[in-house]
Design a protein around this motif. Sequence first.
Motif, PDB file in Angstrom:
ATOM      1  N   ARG A 519       0.837  -1.205   0.000  1.00  0.00           N
ATOM      2  CA  ARG A 519       0.000   0.000   0.000  1.00  0.00           C
ATOM      3  C   ARG A 519       0.872   1.255   0.000  1.00  0.00           C
ATOM      4  O   ARG A 519       0.596   2.213  -0.721  1.00  0.00           O
ATOM      5  CB  ARG A 519      -0.909   0.015   1.236  1.00  0.00           C
ATOM      6  CG  ARG A 519      -1.944  -1.077   1.276  1.00  0.00           C
ATOM      7  CD  ARG A 519      -3.112  -0.781   0.381  1.00  0.00           C
ATOM      8  NE  ARG A 519      -3.904   0.345   0.868  1.00  0.00           N
ATOM      9  CZ  ARG A 519      -4.936   0.844   0.201  1.00  0.00           C
ATOM     10  NH1 ARG A 519      -5.264   0.343  -0.970  1.00  0.00           N
ATOM     11  NH2 ARG A 519      -5.634   1.851   0.695  1.00  0.00           N
ATOM     12  N   LEU A 520       1.924   1.261   0.819  1.00  0.00           N
ATOM     13  CA  LEU A 520       2.822   2.411   0.834  1.00  0.00           C
ATOM     14  C   LEU A 520       3.547   2.548  -0.506  1.00  0.00           C
ATOM     15  O   LEU A 520       3.751   3.663  -1.000  1.00  0.00           O
ATOM     16  CB  LEU A 520       3.831   2.275   1.966  1.00  0.00           C
ATOM     17  CG  LEU A 520       3.280   2.395   3.394  1.00  0.00           C
ATOM     18  CD1 LEU A 520       4.393   2.184   4.403  1.00  0.00           C
ATOM     19  CD2 LEU A 520       2.619   3.752   3.618  1.00  0.00           C
ATOM     20  N   GLU A 521       3.936   1.429  -1.105  1.00  0.00           N
ATOM     21  CA  GLU A 521       4.626   1.478  -2.396  1.00  0.00           C
ATOM     22  C   GLU A 521       3.726   2.056  -3.476  1.00  0.00           C
ATOM     23  O   GLU A 521       4.189   2.759  -4.382  1.00  0.00           O
ATOM     24  CB  GLU A 521       5.104   0.078  -2.788  1.00  0.00           C
ATOM     25  CG  GLU A 521       6.257  -0.424  -1.926  1.00  0.00           C
ATOM     26  CD  GLU A 521       6.608  -1.876  -2.206  1.00  0.00           C
ATOM     27  OE1 GLU A 521       5.782  -2.560  -2.857  1.00  0.00           O
ATOM     28  OE2 GLU A 521       7.686  -2.329  -1.779  1.00  0.00           O
ATOM     29  N   ALA A 522       2.424   1.760  -3.412  1.00  0.00           N
ATOM     30  CA  ALA A 522       1.488   2.290  -4.408  1.00  0.00           C
ATOM     31  C   ALA A 522       1.456   3.816  -4.380  1.00  0.00           C
ATOM     32  O   ALA A 522       1.265   4.459  -5.417  1.00  0.00           O
ATOM     33  CB  ALA A 522       0.086   1.732  -4.154  1.00  0.00           C
ATOM     34  N   PHE A 523       1.669   4.414  -3.212  1.00  0.00           N
ATOM     35  CA  PHE A 523       1.673   5.870  -3.079  1.00  0.00           C
ATOM     36  C   PHE A 523       3.082   6.457  -3.180  1.00  0.00           C
ATOM     37  O   PHE A 523       3.238   7.680  -3.179  1.00  0.00           O
ATOM     38  CB  PHE A 523       1.068   6.279  -1.735  1.00  0.00           C
ATOM     39  CG  PHE A 523      -0.405   6.049  -1.619  1.00  0.00           C
ATOM     40  CD1 PHE A 523      -1.310   7.012  -2.020  1.00  0.00           C
ATOM     41  CD2 PHE A 523      -0.902   4.857  -1.116  1.00  0.00           C
ATOM     42  CE1 PHE A 523      -2.674   6.808  -1.921  1.00  0.00           C
ATOM     43  CE2 PHE A 523      -2.263   4.638  -1.003  1.00  0.00           C
ATOM     44  CZ  PHE A 523      -3.157   5.618  -1.412  1.00  0.00           C
ATOM     45  N   GLY A 524       4.090   5.611  -3.230  1.00  0.00           N
ATOM     46  CA  GLY A 524       5.460   6.102  -3.210  1.00  0.00           C
ATOM     47  C   GLY A 524       5.884   6.589  -1.849  1.00  0.00           C
ATOM     48  O   GLY A 524       6.749   7.462  -1.737  1.00  0.00           O
ATOM     49  N   LEU A 525       5.294   6.027  -0.788  1.00  0.00           N
ATOM     50  CA  LEU A 525       5.558   6.473   0.585  1.00  0.00           C
ATOM     51  C   LEU A 525       6.269   5.400   1.400  1.00  0.00           C
ATOM     52  O   LEU A 525       6.209   5.405   2.624  1.00  0.00           O
ATOM     53  CB  LEU A 525       4.234   6.846   1.272  1.00  0.00           C
ATOM     54  CG  LEU A 525       3.526   8.089   0.720  1.00  0.00           C
ATOM     55  CD1 LEU A 525       2.084   8.140   1.209  1.00  0.00           C
ATOM     56  CD2 LEU A 525       4.268   9.344   1.140  1.00  0.00           C
ATOM     57  N   ASN A 526       6.921   4.461   0.718  1.00  0.00           N
ATOM     58  CA  ASN A 526       7.513   3.320   1.419  1.00  0.00           C
ATOM     59  C   ASN A 526       8.909   3.607   1.973  1.00  0.00           C
ATOM     60  O   ASN A 526       9.443   2.809   2.746  1.00  0.00           O
ATOM     61  CB  ASN A 526       7.584   2.116   0.481  1.00  0.00           C
ATOM     62  CG  ASN A 526       8.320   2.427  -0.813  1.00  0.00           C
ATOM     63  OD1 ASN A 526       7.932   3.341  -1.525  1.00  0.00           O
ATOM     64  ND2 ASN A 526       9.372   1.697  -1.117  1.00  0.00           N
ATOM     65  N   GLN A 527       9.522   4.724   1.586  1.00  0.00           N
ATOM     66  CA  GLN A 527      10.868   5.014   2.089  1.00  0.00           C
ATOM     67  C   GLN A 527      10.836   5.241   3.596  1.00  0.00           C
ATOM     68  O   GLN A 527      10.050   6.039   4.104  1.00  0.00           O
ATOM     69  CB  GLN A 527      11.437   6.240   1.379  1.00  0.00           C
ATOM     70  CG  GLN A 527      12.886   6.530   1.779  1.00  0.00           C
ATOM     71  CD  GLN A 527      13.474   7.662   0.959  1.00  0.00           C
ATOM     72  OE1 GLN A 527      12.802   8.211   0.094  1.00  0.00           O
ATOM     73  NE2 GLN A 527      14.716   8.016   1.227  1.00  0.00           N
ATOM     74  N   GLY A 528      11.674   4.525   4.319  1.00  0.00           N
ATOM     75  CA  GLY A 528      11.737   4.659   5.775  1.00  0.00           C
ATOM     76  C   GLY A 528      10.681   3.862   6.508  1.00  0.00           C
ATOM     77  O   GLY A 528      10.534   4.014   7.723  1.00  0.00           O
ATOM     78  N   ALA A 529       9.950   2.985   5.805  1.00  0.00           N
ATOM     79  CA  ALA A 529       8.916   2.180   6.466  1.00  0.00           C
ATOM     80  C   ALA A 529       9.571   1.163   7.389  1.00  0.00           C
ATOM     81  O   ALA A 529      10.455   0.411   6.970  1.00  0.00           O
ATOM     82  CB  ALA A 529       8.039   1.480   5.438  1.00  0.00           C
ATOM     83  N   GLN A 530       9.146   1.121   8.636  1.00  0.00           N
ATOM     84  CA  GLN A 530       9.724   0.229   9.646  1.00  0.00           C
ATOM     85  C   GLN A 530       8.929  -1.069   9.693  1.00  0.00           C
ATOM     86  O   GLN A 530       7.758  -1.073  10.058  1.00  0.00           O
ATOM     87  CB  GLN A 530       9.692   0.889  11.021  1.00  0.00           C
ATOM     88  CG  GLN A 530      10.124  -0.006  12.163  1.00  0.00           C
ATOM     89  CD  GLN A 530      11.582  -0.414  12.066  1.00  0.00           C
ATOM     90  OE1 GLN A 530      12.436   0.393  11.741  1.00  0.00           O
ATOM     91  NE2 GLN A 530      11.866  -1.681  12.315  1.00  0.00           N
ATOM     92  N   PRO A 531       9.533  -2.211   9.310  1.00  0.00           N
ATOM     93  CA  PRO A 531       8.792  -3.482   9.384  1.00  0.00           C
ATOM     94  C   PRO A 531       8.593  -3.926  10.825  1.00  0.00           C
ATOM     95  O   PRO A 531       9.412  -3.630  11.706  1.00  0.00           O
ATOM     96  CB  PRO A 531       9.699  -4.461   8.620  1.00  0.00           C
ATOM     97  CG  PRO A 531      11.064  -3.856   8.696  1.00  0.00           C
ATOM     98  CD  PRO A 531      10.882  -2.377   8.757  1.00  0.00           C
ATOM     99  N   LEU A 532       7.495  -4.633  11.072  1.00  0.00           N
ATOM    100  CA  LEU A 532       7.201  -5.162  12.394  1.00  0.00           C
ATOM    101  C   LEU A 532       7.825  -6.538  12.541  1.00  0.00           C
ATOM    102  O   LEU A 532       7.861  -7.329  11.601  1.00  0.00           O
ATOM    103  CB  LEU A 532       5.683  -5.257  12.605  1.00  0.00           C
ATOM    104  CG  LEU A 532       4.896  -3.948  12.503  1.00  0.00           C
ATOM    105  CD1 LEU A 532       3.415  -4.205  12.683  1.00  0.00           C
ATOM    106  CD2 LEU A 532       5.382  -2.959  13.539  1.00  0.00           C
TER     107      LEU A 532
END
Length: 791
Positions: A519-532
Amino acid sequence: MKISYRWLTEWADTDLAAEEVAERFTLAGLEVDSVEPVAPPLDGVVVGEIIAIEPHPDADRLRVCTVQGDSEQRTIVCGAPNARAGLKAPLATLGTKLPGGMKIKPAKLRGVASSGMLCSEPELGLGEDAGGLMELPADAPTGEPLATYLGLDDKVLEIDLTPNRADCLSLRGLVRELGAIEGCPVRYPAIEPVESESQRAVGIELQSPEDCPRYIGRVIEGIDAQAATPTWMVEKLRRCGIRSLGPIVDVTNYVLLELGQPMHAFDLAAIAGGVRVRRAVKGDRITLLDGQEIEPDEDMLLIADHDKPLALGGVMGGLDSAVGEQTRDILLESAWFNPVVISGRARRLGLATESAHRFERGVDPQLQRTAVERATALILEITGGRAGPVCEQLQDQYLPDTRSVRLRLERINRVLGSELDGDEVAGILERLDMRIERKNDEFLVEAPSARRDIEIEADLIEEVARIYGYDRLPSRRPGGRLTLNMPAETQLPERLVRQQLAARGFQQVMTWSFVGLDRLEAFGLNQGAQPLANPLSRDMAVLRTSLLPGMIEVAGRNLRRQHDSFRLFECGACFVAGDTGFDERERLGLLMTGAVSGEHFSGPARKSDFFDLKGEIEHLLERNAIQGEIRFQPCDRQWLHPGRSAELLIDGRLAGWLGQLHPALQRDLDLAQAVFVAELDLASVSRSGLPAHHDTGRFPAVRRDLAIVVDDRHAAADLLDCIGKEVGNLLEKALVFDQYRGEGIESGCRSLAIGLIFRDVSRTLKDSEVDELIKRLVARLEERFGAKLRG
């Protein structure tokens, strides 16, 4: 965790009643949710024996039984398929009231008198097997009250354990706690090694030793898989919420409850070659015991033979290698699995098993051999057979280390406000099975291998406080002065922002802080996403970096339900992991779609546009007198329409963005209409200016309107900045009140109508002065922007 009170008292010598034990556990941090009797009252129910049985003269499915009960034989009509001569089963005598409310009375069934009732498990509230009579062992004493025979004067404690107390997911752990709390003697059963009578063994390979550093297997040959599980074991399992499934499975479940070690038994005939403990690879498939066929992910651990997977390690066994009624030889498994490789795997498959519940919290890494010996002895006692040697593969460098923790008496008393002496502290630690080395008032403490939660001195202080009793610690008011941390007057409360937005027609939503990476990749907002480390699902695998995906999901759900006009807002934290650390910030999200105003006789409905959203943000900033120079400038963000988007700057620093969702993204997300979104840094838009008095002025203002033709590449805000700097304090206000493109205006240009309001606080301005200012201002705009007066 459910445990029988009677079973507890077999190991712990205490005179406390069940309710008192529950209170002690709760005060020590093991919260007991309920204390319930193991069975409803069964007065009048006795052990009955079918002496003879005959077909019913008028019903094919009924039979007439002669039953020996308390003191006399009686005739009972019964339709149970397992009724037979010699069977012993519960007998409800005349006058008995069963748990369901039925009262046993003399009756005639198809013309045959019946004086009592032979009962199944559900009819007595003792189980769920409604397929026939509840069968009792052949040595059950006829006529004895069933409650006495089964020991039903017992209660079950249901304990709500926190994840760090995996050591209490067993009878042994709870008994240790009770012994420490009460100081009562504890009798652990002696578990002796079982001598091998067979030399048959199975080879074991640890292909993933970091996931499973210890694996123990033992072959037992010649078992009778159809042997009956003893009533005492069936009852203990039932009272702990586990139903009987046959002697082998019952033994492994019994050891699980008794010692806390999950175990599994394989049909040895189904194992090809030997056992390999490995990660799953592409193409692996296995049918689990619940009938679910899965293709395990590559981060899942498998117990396999040389040809195929046998079980999902630490979660559930496979159907093809399960022990059945025809099984003669078995392989007992007892292993230690790293919690990291077990955690979340069962939930991912929609499973919830007792084994996974324990392994993902951490099992005692030194318990596996003891559990094998205990299970072997029980299996041989119940089913017979010959035990082979214990086969163990161990790579102890991957097992958790035992550690020694320093504990100071002075520190204990300072933290707890107590006056404990060294001997009292030493006694508490020893009752918890901790090894201590004492030097005056300092202790070097090594916790038992089951207590993985003991890491620092504060953990030991907590243990001392728990066992000593929180209710016995002194209550004292803290000394010193307390200062109230008041927020600055310039800090706008979040509550006020929410109220203002609600008053403007926005509705608050609260979305998950966890989103899917896709979902974040679809918006281009995945940079810095912290995986759980332990996500609930793939759709909640990372912490959100923006409020946008969650709000768009809410909007899409409403649009699909034909709610086509609404305004939403959300206040929430967003998280970004970077090279310098972890950044968590509170953000304010806005969303608008549909009509600004509904249909009306005065005109058609008007759809929301970019300027409606911009106007709402400007109203919020102006309403709260946000400090700083506020400026909007075009921006290029891949999730926004390139011509209908902007960044908000306050004092030159980025405070947020706004715009229309990109049409391509709108299409991909299956949104039926244009959606306008904004996300602001809540702290930046919450710094309000203090109220201050300003004289409205005694002298009149002068207004001049300019129509200026300027190239499209120059923003109106740049022109207003230039006007403000050129005119200075005489300019009270400048505003753009019209924009025109069309006939008479060159292509690539536009006409801006700008209203200028001049005022001098000390005198009345002359027209000649204002004319000179306008002349100078037009010249400056032409010099910098190439702007010309229209007309």
